[in-house]
Design a protein around this motif. Structure first.
Motif, PDB file in Angstrom:
ATOM      1  N   LEU A  86     140.015  23.588  69.661  1.00  0.00           N
ATOM      2  CA  LEU A  86     141.578  24.516  70.673  1.00  0.00           C
ATOM      3  C   LEU A  86     142.555  23.898  70.450  1.00  0.00           C
ATOM      4  N   TYR A  87     142.673  22.126  70.099  1.00  0.00           N
ATOM      5  CA  TYR A  87     143.908  21.273  69.686  1.00  0.00           C
ATOM      6  C   TYR A  87     145.010  22.202  68.876  1.00  0.00           C
ATOM      7  N   ARG A  88     143.630  22.156  67.544  1.00  0.00           N
ATOM      8  CA  ARG A  88     144.650  23.211  65.989  1.00  0.00           C
ATOM      9  C   ARG A  88     144.542  23.793  66.305  1.00  0.00           C
ATOM     10  N   LEU A  89     143.699  25.097  67.579  1.00  0.00           N
ATOM     11  CA  LEU A  89     144.457  26.856  67.479  1.00  0.00           C
ATOM     12  C   LEU A  89     145.870  26.435  68.558  1.00  0.00           C
ATOM     13  N   ALA A  90     145.712  25.912  69.648  1.00  0.00           N
ATOM     14  CA  ALA A  90     146.924  25.797  70.626  1.00  0.00           C
ATOM     15  C   ALA A  90     148.146  25.501  69.569  1.00  0.00           C
ATOM     16  N   ALA A  91     148.038  24.313  69.036  1.00  0.00           N
ATOM     17  CA  ALA A  91     149.402  24.076  67.724  1.00  0.00           C
ATOM     18  C   ALA A  91     149.602  25.262  66.872  1.00  0.00           C
ATOM     19  N   ARG A 130     146.349  31.884  71.451  1.00  0.00           N
ATOM     20  CA  ARG A 130     145.840  32.188  72.747  1.00  0.00           C
ATOM     21  C   ARG A 130     144.558  31.589  73.469  1.00  0.00           C
ATOM     22  N   VAL A 131     144.557  30.556  73.565  1.00  0.00           N
ATOM     23  CA  VAL A 131     143.449  29.609  73.947  1.00  0.00           C
ATOM     24  C   VAL A 131     143.912  28.925  75.351  1.00  0.00           C
ATOM     25  N   PRO A 132     142.887  28.623  76.225  1.00  0.00           N
ATOM     26  CA  PRO A 132     143.293  27.623  77.236  1.00  0.00           C
ATOM     27  C   PRO A 132     143.899  26.088  76.816  1.00  0.00           C
ATOM     28  N   VAL A 133     144.506  25.740  76.870  1.00  0.00           N
ATOM     29  CA  VAL A 133     145.365  24.364  76.524  1.00  0.00           C
ATOM     30  C   VAL A 133     144.318  23.187  77.949  1.00  0.00           C
ATOM     31  N   PRO A 134     144.090  23.233  76.205  1.00  0.00           N
ATOM     32  CA  PRO A 134     143.054  21.872  76.361  1.00  0.00           C
ATOM     33  C   PRO A 134     143.373  20.013  76.976  1.00  0.00           C
ATOM     34  N   TYR A 135     143.330  19.394  77.929  1.00  0.00           N
ATOM     35  CA  TYR A 135     144.122  18.344  78.242  1.00  0.00           C
ATOM     36  C   TYR A 135     143.098  16.850  77.849  1.00  0.00           C
ATOM     37  N   ASN A 136     141.794  16.975  78.143  1.00  0.00           N
ATOM     38  CA  ASN A 136     141.250  15.897  78.179  1.00  0.00           C
ATOM     39  C   ASN A 136     139.981  16.397  77.421  1.00  0.00           C
ATOM     40  N   CYS A 176     145.164  32.537  59.782  1.00  0.00           N
ATOM     41  CA  CYS A 176     145.116  31.459  58.757  1.00  0.00           C
ATOM     42  C   CYS A 176     145.790  30.206  58.918  1.00  0.00           C
ATOM     43  N   ALA A 177     145.304  29.709  60.486  1.00  0.00           N
ATOM     44  CA  ALA A 177     145.186  28.216  60.886  1.00  0.00           C
ATOM     45  C   ALA A 177     144.145  27.800  60.170  1.00  0.00           C
ATOM     46  N   GLY A 178     143.189  28.057  59.292  1.00  0.00           N
ATOM     47  CA  GLY A 178     141.858  27.929  59.079  1.00  0.00           C
ATOM     48  C   GLY A 178     140.671  28.228  59.308  1.00  0.00           C
ATOM     49  N   VAL A 179     140.762  28.994  60.816  1.00  0.00           N
ATOM     50  CA  VAL A 179     139.104  28.579  61.411  1.00  0.00           C
ATOM     51  C   VAL A 179     139.185  30.043  61.950  1.00  0.00           C
ATOM     52  N   VAL A 180     137.719  30.780  61.446  1.00  0.00           N
ATOM     53  CA  VAL A 180     137.033  31.561  62.178  1.00  0.00           C
ATOM     54  C   VAL A 180     136.083  31.157  63.760  1.00  0.00           C
ATOM     55  N   HIS A 181     136.292  32.180  64.682  1.00  0.00           N
ATOM     56  CA  HIS A 181     135.637  31.854  66.173  1.00  0.00           C
ATOM     57  C   HIS A 181     134.252  31.332  65.852  1.00  0.00           C
ATOM     58  N   ILE A 220     137.932  32.396  74.385  1.00  0.00           N
ATOM     59  CA  ILE A 220     137.003  31.040  75.121  1.00  0.00           C
ATOM     60  C   ILE A 220     136.246  30.562  73.929  1.00  0.00           C
ATOM     61  N   ASP A 221     135.880  30.165  74.338  1.00  0.00           N
ATOM     62  CA  ASP A 221     133.598  29.169  73.880  1.00  0.00           C
ATOM     63  C   ASP A 221     134.005  29.059  72.432  1.00  0.00           C
ATOM     64  N   LEU A 222     134.548  27.851  72.160  1.00  0.00           N
ATOM     65  CA  LEU A 222     134.794  27.441  70.005  1.00  0.00           C
ATOM     66  C   LEU A 222     133.929  26.236  69.931  1.00  0.00           C
ATOM     67  N   PRO A 223     133.094  26.231  70.761  1.00  0.00           N
ATOM     68  CA  PRO A 223     132.007  24.956  69.735  1.00  0.00           C
ATOM     69  C   PRO A 223     130.894  25.980  68.678  1.00  0.00           C
ATOM     70  N   GLN A 224     131.367  26.828  68.234  1.00  0.00           N
ATOM     71  CA  GLN A 224     130.507  27.224  66.838  1.00  0.00           C
ATOM     72  C   GLN A 224     131.744  27.861  65.877  1.00  0.00           C
ATOM     73  N   ALA A 225     133.038  27.461  65.934  1.00  0.00           N
ATOM     74  CA  ALA A 225     134.370  27.472  65.311  1.00  0.00           C
ATOM     75  C   ALA A 225     133.585  26.973  63.921  1.00  0.00           C
ATOM     76  N   VAL A 226     134.044  27.883  62.774  1.00  0.00           N
ATOM     77  CA  VAL A 226     133.928  27.154  61.769  1.00  0.00           C
ATOM     78  C   VAL A 226     134.826  27.305  60.825  1.00  0.00           C
ATOM     79  N   ASP A 227     134.881  26.306  59.679  1.00  0.00           N
ATOM     80  CA  ASP A 227     136.719  26.607  58.340  1.00  0.00           C
ATOM     81  C   ASP A 227     136.181  27.532  57.759  1.00  0.00           C
ATOM     82  N   ALA A 228     137.846  28.550  57.736  1.00  0.00           N
ATOM     83  CA  ALA A 228     137.341  29.959  56.808  1.00  0.00           C
ATOM     84  C   ALA A 228     137.200  28.769  55.618  1.00  0.00           C
ATOM     85  N   ALA A 229     137.555  28.207  54.613  1.00  0.00           N
ATOM     86  CA  ALA A 229     137.477  28.283  53.679  1.00  0.00           C
ATOM     87  C   ALA A 229     136.609  26.806  52.740  1.00  0.00           C
ATOM     88  N   GLY A 230     135.877  26.130  53.866  1.00  0.00           N
ATOM     89  CA  GLY A 230     134.341  25.583  53.782  1.00  0.00           C
ATOM     90  C   GLY A 230     133.532  26.082  54.127  1.00  0.00           C
TER      91      GLY A 230
END
Length: 281
Positions: A98-103, A107-113, A161-166, A184-194
């Motif tokens: 979430l932090y990586r994609l928001a940066a 369009r993902v929910p803004v994480p606060y804590n 482009c940010a290196g993430v696949v949902h 939403i719902d990204l706990p299973q997101a993977v690294d596109a290159a790795g």
């Protein structure tokens, strides 16, 4: 309402003032609407691994890094400590994504804590200020279907482009906010290159969107955005401004029959798992 036990520590810490209501209970977590000062947010409480229908498949956790070598060894051995560490890593994966994609402007929910297994984040709302519906709860005109499909393809490209696949993108984990879709719902997101399974997951994500919106705009069913997108990514030619055509022709050459059969088996297994998750959700 009375704060659930898992949220009481956040109330005690002053991160949450009041719990308004339960918003949903899914395969991975329970989500509550909460008040934080003058803002309404949501709190996502992750379920314990034994209570989740979505398992931490090797395909998703492949190449996820843990800096502490002691943790790595414990996780590999499957000790009690290792299982706790694996669970913590699984939960923090969504927070990190979430932090990586928001940066990156996705369009993902803004994480606060993130505290004690609870993710505090933005409450995505519709035009009336109510909790936004999931795509599967909305009927679209052909024009709106094409528009939202194109918007989500832009987000998938931005993620790649940010290196993430949902990894599990579908109409069930996209909210329709007042100003458009939010992923939403990204706990299973993977690294596109790795991750060796990233391509298959990306193609499946795009296919899911095509099939859903194709119900309302059938011409979308002939598109091949996923293959086109991944081909450009592999060649280093994909960026957030890339204009996709939806057309792709596979280069002629010898066919890796074994590889094709493995992909077919993987796809069947993933579809069976997806149906189980949908039934449980």
């Amino acid at each position: 309402m009375k704060a659930p036990p898992r949220l009481q520590s956040l109330v005690d810490e002053g991160l949450i003032d009041t719990v308004v209501r339960q918003l949903m209970s899914g395969k991975e977590a329970m989500v509550y609407v909460v008040r934080c000062g003058d803002e309404t947010r949501c709190a996502k409480i992750y379920k314990e691994a034994t209570n989740r229908s979505f398992r931490q498949a090797v395909d998703y956790t492949e190449n996820r890094k843990v800096k502490n070598t002691r943790l790595q060894r414990a996780m590999a051995k499957g000790t009690k400590f290792g299982r706790q560490a694996t669970e913590a890593a699984w939960q923090s994966a969504e927070v990190d994504a979430l932090y990586r994609l928001a940066a990156a402007g996705v369009r993902v929910p803004v994480p606060y804590n993130f505290c004690d297994g609870v993710l505090l984040m933005e409450l995505v709302t519709d035009a009336e200020g109510d909790a936004a519906p999931r795509l599967n709860d909305v009927v679209f005109t052909p024009e709106d279907a094409r528009r939202h499909h194109a918007s989500l393809l832009t987000e998938v490209v931005r993620m790649l482009c940010a290196g993430v696949v949902h990894g599990d993108l579908s109409e069930f984990n996209v909210l329709l906010a007042a100003d458009g879709p939010v992923i939403i719902d990204l706990p299973q997101a993977v690294d596109a290159a790795g991750n060796n399974h990233a391509k298959r997951m990306l193609l499946r994500d795009v296919e899911n969107l095509k099939v859903f919106f194709g119900q309302f705009a059938p011409e979308l069913l002939q598109s091949r955005y996923g293959e086109e997108m991944w081909n450009l990514y592999e060649r280093g030619e994909l960026d957030v401004g890339t204009v996709l055509t939806g057309r792709f022709e596979r280069a002629a050459g010898p066919v890796d029959v074994g590889g094709v059969l493995r992909e077919v088996d993987d796809a069947r297994a993933e579809e069976a798992a997806r149906r189980l998750r949908m039934a449980a959700g």
